[in-house]
Design a protein around this motif. Structure first.
Motif, PDB file in Angstrom:
ATOM      1  N   GLY A  12       0.775  -1.247  -0.091  1.00  0.00           N
ATOM      2  CA  GLY A  12      -0.025  -0.072   0.054  1.00  0.00           C
ATOM      3  C   GLY A  12       0.997   1.231   0.134  1.00  0.00           C
ATOM      4  N   GLY A  16       0.004   2.037  -3.501  1.00  0.00           N
ATOM      5  CA  GLY A  16      -1.408   2.805  -3.128  1.00  0.00           C
ATOM      6  C   GLY A  16      -1.529   4.083  -3.908  1.00  0.00           C
ATOM      7  N   THR A  26      -3.563   4.079   0.261  1.00  0.00           N
ATOM      8  CA  THR A  26      -4.595   3.131   0.077  1.00  0.00           C
ATOM      9  C   THR A  26      -4.029   1.767  -0.316  1.00  0.00           C
ATOM     10  N   ASN A  27      -5.079   0.731  -0.425  1.00  0.00           N
ATOM     11  CA  ASN A  27      -4.225  -0.853  -0.776  1.00  0.00           C
ATOM     12  C   ASN A  27      -3.636  -1.295   0.482  1.00  0.00           C
ATOM     13  N   ILE A  30      -3.783  -5.480   0.901  1.00  0.00           N
ATOM     14  CA  ILE A  30      -4.305  -5.625  -0.519  1.00  0.00           C
ATOM     15  C   ILE A  30      -5.693  -5.500  -0.458  1.00  0.00           C
ATOM     16  N   SER A  31      -6.477  -4.575  -0.324  1.00  0.00           N
ATOM     17  CA  SER A  31      -7.809  -4.318  -0.308  1.00  0.00           C
ATOM     18  C   SER A  31      -8.230  -4.269  -1.438  1.00  0.00           C
ATOM     19  N   LYS A  32      -7.601  -3.726  -2.502  1.00  0.00           N
ATOM     20  CA  LYS A  32      -7.956  -3.553  -3.948  1.00  0.00           C
ATOM     21  C   LYS A  32      -6.939  -4.113  -4.765  1.00  0.00           C
ATOM     22  N   ILE A  33      -6.839  -5.242  -5.259  1.00  0.00           N
ATOM     23  CA  ILE A  33      -5.864  -5.694  -6.229  1.00  0.00           C
ATOM     24  C   ILE A  33      -6.889  -6.250  -7.480  1.00  0.00           C
ATOM     25  N   TRP A  50       2.116  -8.234  -7.423  1.00  0.00           N
ATOM     26  CA  TRP A  50       2.458  -8.391  -6.014  1.00  0.00           C
ATOM     27  C   TRP A  50       3.314  -9.276  -5.573  1.00  0.00           C
TER      28      TRP A  50
END
Length: 87
Positions: A12, A16, A26-27, A30-33, A50
């Motif tokens: 992130g 991010g 952000t991220n 790994i909230s958004k991948i 990643w």
């Protein structure tokens, strides 16, 4: 240890979305991948990116471990590894 730090914060911070153009905000974890083709103009998905970047983060801390072996305390090396793979 490097994997956990890279997963929770490192990715992130590095990749991010930024608020000032310096550090990602952000991220985390790994909230958004993105999981599909055409990730950042390449033919790989977000997970491949990643893993590729994780390998470099982990390798960077292991290179240092060889140079400081038996010269520092183990907990000092662990603190350094957390810092190195997170930032």
């Amino acid at each position: 240890l490097a994997t956990l730090c890279w997963y929770v914060l490192g990715y992130g911070v590095a990749f991010g979305e930024t608020s000032n153009g310096i550090i990602g905000t952000t991220n985390f974890g790994i909230s958004k991948i993105y999981n599909g083709a055409e990730y950042w103009g390449t033919q790989s998905d977000g997970w491949a990116h990643w893993f590729f970047q994780w390998a470099f983060a982990g390798t960077a801390s292991t290179i240092v471990s060889g140079s400081i072996a038996e010269r520092t305390k183990f907990h000092a090396y662990l603190i350094f590894t957390v810092f190195m793979t997170t930032i």
